[in-house]
Design an enzyme around this catalytic site. Structure first.
Site, short mmCIF file in Angstrom:
data_model
loop_
_atom_site.label_atom_id
_atom_site.label_comp_id
_atom_site.label_asym_id
_atom_site.label_seq_id
_atom_site.Cartn_x
_atom_site.Cartn_y
_atom_site.Cartn_z
N HIS A 381 11.07 10.22 -10.08
CA HIS A 381 10.58 10.77 -8.89
C HIS A 381 9.46 9.89 -8.13
O HIS A 381 9.35 9.63 -7.23
CB HIS A 381 10.02 12.21 -9.10
CG HIS A 381 9.58 12.87 -7.90
ND1 HIS A 381 10.27 13.79 -7.08
CD2 HIS A 381 8.23 13.16 -7.36
CE1 HIS A 381 9.50 14.38 -6.21
NE2 HIS A 381 8.27 13.99 -6.07
N GLU A 382 8.40 9.80 -9.15
CA GLU A 382 7.14 8.99 -8.78
C GLU A 382 7.43 7.44 -8.31
O GLU A 382 6.84 6.89 -7.64
CB GLU A 382 6.01 9.23 -9.93
CG GLU A 382 5.52 10.51 -10.08
CD GLU A 382 4.94 11.19 -8.90
OE1 GLU A 382 4.92 10.50 -7.79
OE2 GLU A 382 5.15 12.44 -8.86
N HIS A 385 8.63 7.42 -5.01
CA HIS A 385 7.60 7.27 -4.05
C HIS A 385 7.29 5.84 -4.03
O HIS A 385 6.79 5.21 -2.80
CB HIS A 385 6.56 8.01 -4.33
CG HIS A 385 6.78 9.32 -3.98
ND1 HIS A 385 6.95 10.11 -2.71
CD2 HIS A 385 6.50 10.79 -4.86
CE1 HIS A 385 7.12 11.41 -2.69
NE2 HIS A 385 6.92 11.78 -4.05
N HIS A 388 8.98 3.32 -2.25
CA HIS A 388 9.15 3.82 -0.64
C HIS A 388 7.86 3.16 -0.21
O HIS A 388 7.73 2.33 0.81
CB HIS A 388 9.12 5.13 -0.44
CG HIS A 388 9.37 5.58 0.91
ND1 HIS A 388 9.37 6.89 1.56
CD2 HIS A 388 9.35 4.91 2.15
CE1 HIS A 388 9.76 6.94 2.67
NE2 HIS A 388 9.62 5.80 3.12
#
Length: 595
Positions: A381-382, A385, A388
């Site tokens: 998940h991190e 980020h 991105h």
């Protein structure tokens, strides 16, 4: 626990030492002194107008760097007095920046439209095209300078419901003790509640459930008053800024039409049969005569102890995202090998996980890795980020480098979905049956918690705001009744909706951040749609997704997702996500043999 240097993030990538930080701190103060020179002068000429925008961007880029560094130093050890002092200074400077630059938007909006249009013919303003469009979009909801000051001064007062809830929920509430499955006395806390609800001993689950919600019920009128005050605040600000409703005001920031919100609720509502099927299947697999609300979190695969050391999690993630191409994989590998991550728990370190990105440096991840599947997915998940932020920072100027939450949560969930699809594909039905059931259950729970539950929350928010906007009272009785009806509808006849769950609304902090939770459901829906495209269509879908990452916050979320291949203005992405949920249910039914 001793944590090796290689497992800590390297904040020297931002500043080699505090002297360098002090220089930037001083530079922000110097630039702030120049900002006042532009006040009431933006309309004089293109140079003044551009100078104010350029100076504002410079200051904001620097203060983010100064503030983030200080916060991360504190997150390394919250007990460190030097870090506390550093962060205190940075926070105070941030407030000064926000105050000093607050004149820009109202002053732009006060200028004649023709004046700004003439300035924008200057090629220097090409960079600020989207920014200025967004400023003028706010014009119908922007007040006069004096009115804006008055509204700003209400901030400390209107934060009272949030502060009241946080103190009551986090500091003052204490829960009873129960006996665990080893007959040891253990105090129920918000931190261990879900773990207790996953216990295979039903007595433990029941007693934990009763202990938690029974405590909230004793204060039901107090919590109802706090939530009522927060909703009245939402309505007040929406009215003052001439929005049709509190919901319209909340969606306005991301330029999201109310139809997107309504479509989410309607699509999920029309597919609740699949959620009901999951509840019935859970009941069968667990061998229960009745399924209660305290049976929802129990793992469906018994005795699966999956230890995943960090190197194994990294390998799993790399295999999962390999479809994104060599360049993407190289950036991910470089980040994980270059101390972007502060990995393990230690005394004083901030809990949880997050990703922050320093423009011109790189992303930083705070984790508290625990060698389990949850931690492996948190890493995914991190890092979603992080990639991105990395791509957008490479392609966008600072002002567009950070994406909106609506799109940021898509990128993080794409990573989780790619990892899960890889694990499901490479886990054998026959030789690793229990692990496969464990994975299917884990993925179904992501859908239940993120798509169905958050949509139920979103529907609850809509109901209670509309009732308050119609001048009706939000009593604890009404809140419990509305919440009970929603739980009954969402879980179906196969679920016994215990009276205790009627108090769950009292413990949800997101209800004090109006109309936020729907973004979790839309984020998962968009991510599932993008992942299915990536896995089935290959290179064209990957290229569209990478272009989406590159664009950061340079356009409105719906436009960016449309270009990536997902139309969130239509019900199709939500329906696609529900179809994937249905397919997972089919697999679990077949594998468990109880369908």
């Amino acid at each position: 626990m001793i944590v090796l240097e290689k497992d800590r993030w390297n904040l020297e990538d931002i500043y080699q030492n505090q002297d360098e930080w002090e220089k930037d701190f001083g530079k922000v103060e110097m630039l702030l002194s120049e900002a006042g020179e532009f006040q009431v002068r933006l309309g004089e000429c293109a140079d003044s107008f551009f100078g104010a925008l350029h100076l504002s961007a410079q200051i904001q880029e620097l203060i983010v760097k100064v503030h983030s560094y200080a916060r991360m130093k504190l997150d390394e050890d919250n007990a460190n007095p030097l870090a506390q002092a550093l962060f205190g200074r940075a926070a105070a400077l941030l407030t000064r920046v926000e105050t000093a630059l607050s004149f820009i938007t109202p002053e732009i909006l006060s200028l004649p439209e023709g004046t700004v249009s003439n300035f924008r013919h200057d090629s220097r303003f090409a960079l600020y095209c989207h920014y200025l469009d967004d400023v003028f979009r706010q014009k119908p909801h922007t007040l006069t300078g004096i009115e804006e000051q008055l509204v700003a001064r209400t901030g400390e007062i209107t934060r009272t419901p949030d502060d009241f809830f946080k103190m009551l929920n986090n500091a003052d509430l204490t829960f009873p003790k129960i006996r665990d499955d080893q007959e040891n006395e253990v105090e129920v806390t918000k931190g261990n509640f879900i773990k207790l609800m996953q216990n295979r001993n039903r007595r433990v689950r029941y007693e934990a459930f009763q202990a938690l919600y029974g405590t909230y019920q004793k204060l039901e009128n107090t919590f109802a008053s706090a939530l009522n005050a927060a909703i009245k605040r939402d309505i007040f600000y929406a009215s003052v800024r001439r929005h049709q409703s509190a919901r319209s005001a909340a969606l306005f920031a991301d330029h999201i039409p109310s139809a997107v919100y309504d479509s989410l609720v309607q699509t999920v509502r029309s597919n609740l049969g699949e959620m009901h099927r999951y509840m019935k299947l859970r009941k069968k697999i667990l061998g229960l005569d009745q399924l209660y609300m305290y049976d929802i979190y129990v793992p469906l695969a018994e005795d699966v102890k999956w230890v995943i050391p960090f190197p194994d999690a990294v390998a799993m993630l790399k295999n999962g995202v390999a479809v994104m191409g060599d360049s993407y994989l190289e950036i991910l590998s470089r980040g994980l090998g270059s101390r972007w991550v502060d990995l393990y728990e230690r005394k004083g370190k901030t809990g949880g996980a997050y990703c922050d990105s320093i423009y011109g440096v790189h992303p930083f991840l705070l984790l508290n890795y625990q060698n389990n599947l949850d931690s492996a997915f948190t890493l995914a998940h991190e890092m979603g980020h992080a990639l991105h932020f990395y791509y957008s920072s490479q392609e966008q100027p600072f002002i567009y480098s950070h994406p909106a939450i609506f799109t940021a949560e898509v990128a993080s969930t794409v990573h989780e979905s790619l990892l899960m699809e890889h694990l499901l594909q490479t886990t054998s039905d026959r030789d690793e049956r229990d692990k496969k059931i464990y994975l299917l259950n884990y993925y179904l729970e992501i859908f239940r918690g993120t798509l169905f539950r958050q949509t139920m929350f979103a529907e609850f928010e809509k109901i209670i705001h509309e009732k308050a906007e119609n001048g009706e009272a939000l009593t604890s009785y009404f809140l419990k009744e509305a919440y009970h009806e929603l739980n009954t509808a969402y879980h179906g006849e196969g679920m016994v909706v215990d009276a205790e769950i009627d108090m769950e609304w009292a413990r949800i902090p997101h209800f004090y951040d109006a109309f936020y939770v729907y973004k979790y459901a839309t984020g998962l829906s968009a991510a599932v749609s993008l992942v299915q495209q990536i896995l089935t269509k290959g290179t064209p879908a990957v290229e569209r997704y990478l272009s989406f990452l590159n664009k950061g916050g340079s356009d409105y979320p719906l436009n960016l997702l449309q270009e990536a291949g997902v139309d969130m203005a239509s019900p199709h992405p939500v329906q696609d996500a529900i179809n994937r949920f249905s397919g997972l249910l089919d697999e679990l039914e077949a594998l468990s043999g109880v369908g």
